[in-house]
Design a protein around this motif. Structure first.
Motif, PDB file in Angstrom:
ATOM      1  N   THR A   9      89.627 -26.785  52.634  1.00 27.78           N
ATOM      2  CA  THR A   9      88.880 -25.535  52.582  1.00 27.78           C
ATOM      3  C   THR A   9      89.143 -24.746  51.303  1.00 27.78           C
ATOM      4  O   THR A   9      88.243 -24.106  50.766  1.00 27.78           O
ATOM      5  N   VAL A  15      89.569 -18.095  49.483  1.00 24.62           N
ATOM      6  CA  VAL A  15      88.693 -17.784  50.615  1.00 24.62           C
ATOM      7  C   VAL A  15      89.270 -16.550  51.315  1.00 24.62           C
ATOM      8  O   VAL A  15      90.482 -16.458  51.512  1.00 24.62           O
ATOM      9  N   LEU A  20      88.625 -17.442  56.747  1.00 26.68           N
ATOM     10  CA  LEU A  20      89.395 -18.675  56.879  1.00 26.68           C
ATOM     11  C   LEU A  20      89.936 -18.840  58.300  1.00 26.68           C
ATOM     12  O   LEU A  20      89.818 -19.916  58.898  1.00 26.68           O
TER      13      LEU A  20
END
Length: 66
Positions: A9, A15, A20
């Motif tokens: 990710t 992020v 997240l």
């Protein structure tokens, strides 16, 4: 599984932490505490983008892929 999720990710950049945590729970059923343990194991340090901005998670330089 949580470590692999974070590596996958975060490989393209930071992020937002809320996003997240929600994505981990919704797509992989990874609980917050499990994700926090994986975060610490990978030396991911949350940081604040700006005084008005939220927190983001970003991989340490050692994990960033070209």
């Amino acid at each position: 599984e949580a470590k692999a999720f974070l590596l996958e990710t975060l490989r393209n950049g930071p992020v937002p932490s809320k996003e997240l945590l929600e994505h981990a729970r919704e797509t992989r059923d990874i609980k917050r505490d499990t994700l926090i343990r994986a975060q610490k194991a990978l030396s991911i340090t949350p940081r604040k983008l700006a005084m008005n901005g939220g927190w983001v998670w970003e991989l340490p330089v050692a994990f960033k892929l070209p």
